[in-house]
Write an enzyme that holds these catalytic residues in place. Structure first.
Site, PDB file in Angstrom:
ATOM      1  N   LYS A  13       0.834  -1.215   0.000  1.00  0.00           N
ATOM      2  CA  LYS A  13       0.000   0.000   0.000  1.00  0.00           C
ATOM      3  C   LYS A  13       0.863   1.257   0.000  1.00  0.00           C
ATOM      4  CE  LYS A  13      -2.149  -1.108   3.840  1.00  0.00           C
ATOM      5  NZ  LYS A  13      -1.484  -2.403   4.106  1.00  0.00           N
ATOM      6  N   ARG A  88     -10.228   0.780   8.120  1.00  0.00           N
ATOM      7  CA  ARG A  88      -9.767  -0.561   8.450  1.00  0.00           C
ATOM      8  C   ARG A  88     -10.833  -1.389   9.138  1.00  0.00           C
ATOM      9  NH1 ARG A  88      -4.093   0.459   8.560  1.00  0.00           N
ATOM     10  NH2 ARG A  88      -2.916  -1.433   8.915  1.00  0.00           N
ATOM     11  N   ARG A 127      11.586  -5.652   5.306  1.00  0.00           N
ATOM     12  CA  ARG A 127      11.386  -4.236   4.956  1.00  0.00           C
ATOM     13  C   ARG A 127      12.335  -3.357   5.779  1.00  0.00           C
ATOM     14  NH1 ARG A 127       5.584  -1.748   5.491  1.00  0.00           N
ATOM     15  NH2 ARG A 127       5.669  -2.866   7.461  1.00  0.00           N
ATOM     16  N   ARG A 160      10.772  -1.258  11.315  1.00  0.00           N
ATOM     17  CA  ARG A 160       9.709  -0.773  12.195  1.00  0.00           C
ATOM     18  C   ARG A 160       9.564  -1.694  13.396  1.00  0.00           C
ATOM     19  NH1 ARG A 160       4.714   0.357   8.173  1.00  0.00           N
ATOM     20  NH2 ARG A 160       3.670  -0.879   9.767  1.00  0.00           N
ATOM     21  N   ARG A 171      -1.191  -8.831  12.984  1.00  0.00           N
ATOM     22  CA  ARG A 171      -1.716  -7.825  12.037  1.00  0.00           C
ATOM     23  C   ARG A 171      -2.499  -8.509  10.913  1.00  0.00           C
ATOM     24  NH1 ARG A 171       3.824  -4.990  11.010  1.00  0.00           N
ATOM     25  NH2 ARG A 171       2.794  -3.955   9.270  1.00  0.00           N
TER      26      ARG A 171
END
Ligand code: AP5
Length: 214
Positions: A13, A88, A127, A160, A171
């Site tokens: 996203k 969400r 990431r 993160r 998640r």
């Protein structure tokens, strides 16, 4: 142009949102980025959100709706926007409809990025993000030219705090339980565009553009 990008964690996203918002010259409004900035600045919102985010849960709807209402009232969002990470939950989607009501919301397009769960943990745990300019890398798929350094601004790259495997699994669970119904909400309204997000970034971008009729 009003665009909502939906998809599981790590579906791309943020990566696509930057390109789409540049192409249409509309603000990229990421609720994850807004919350991370609040955490960095230790605001009341940040202090409340930090443990929830670290554990992979969702921040309460009333807080998120207040944030979005305020952000969409800013002048740069009047001609269009790209929402990344909101809504969400179905409650958030209904409140967004109410916020946009009477505001010519008919050109709203909702793009869902479809990426199999099996790829998500790899995408997220590898990431790395730039703490200064927000650029996003992947150690295998989109590595920086110099290890640990942002190509765009030279700042250090970081992982993160919610990008560990345990939080990612939570998640993903939150996505399937609470956000998948949002996809169905927009499908029922005829606003949903489904895009296969399992391809190279540029290929996915072309697919997103095509889904938006560009
Ligand atoms: P948020 O920041 O929105 O996180 P997320 O939805 O879990 O999504 P990510 O940012 O992890 O992934 P992404 O889809 O943007 O993928 P990316 O482009 O980085 O939210 C964080 C937290 O904040 C939530 O868990 C929640 O607690 C809270 N929150 C936020 N909004 C909320 C709301 N509305 N209500 C309640 N709580 C809320 O890509 C991932 C990786 O894959 C990168 O390394 C990238 O380089 C790589 N990649 C991207 N595209 C490709 C591709 N096509 N091929 C290969 N690799 C790719």
């Amino acid at each position: 142009m009003r665009v909502i990008l939906v998809g599981p964690p790590g579906s791309g996203k943020g990566t696509q949102a930057k390109q789409v918002s540049d192409r249409f010259a509309i603000p990229h409004i990421s609720t994850g980025d807004i919350l991370r900035e609040a955490v960095r600045n230790k605001t009341a919102l940040g202090l409340q959100a930090e443990p929830i985010m670290a554990a992979g849960g969702l921040v309460p709807d009333d807080l998120m709706i207040g944030i979005i209402r305020e952000r969409l009232n800013q002048e740069d969002a009047t001609a269009g926007f790209l929402l990344d990470g909101f809504p969400r939950t179905v409650v958030q989607a209904e409140k967004l409809d109410a916020i946009l009501e009477g505001n010519e919301g008919s050109d709203l397009s909702v793009v869902v990025l479809l990426v199999p769960d099996a790829l998500i943990v790899n995408r997220i745990t590898l990431r790395r993000s730039c703490g200064a300019c927000g650029s996003v890398y992947h150690l295998e798929n989109l590595p920086p030219s110099m290890e640990g350094v942002c190509d765009k601004c030279g700042a250090p790259l970081v992982a993160r705090p919610d990008d560990n495997e345990e939080a990612v699994v939570k998640r993903l669970g939150a996505y399937h339980a609470q956000t998948a119904p949002v996809v169905e909400y927009y499908r029922a309204k005829g606003k949903l565009k489904e895009v296969d997000g399992n391809a190279a970034v540029d290929v996915v971008f072309e697919r997103v553009m095509r889904s938006l009729g560009v």
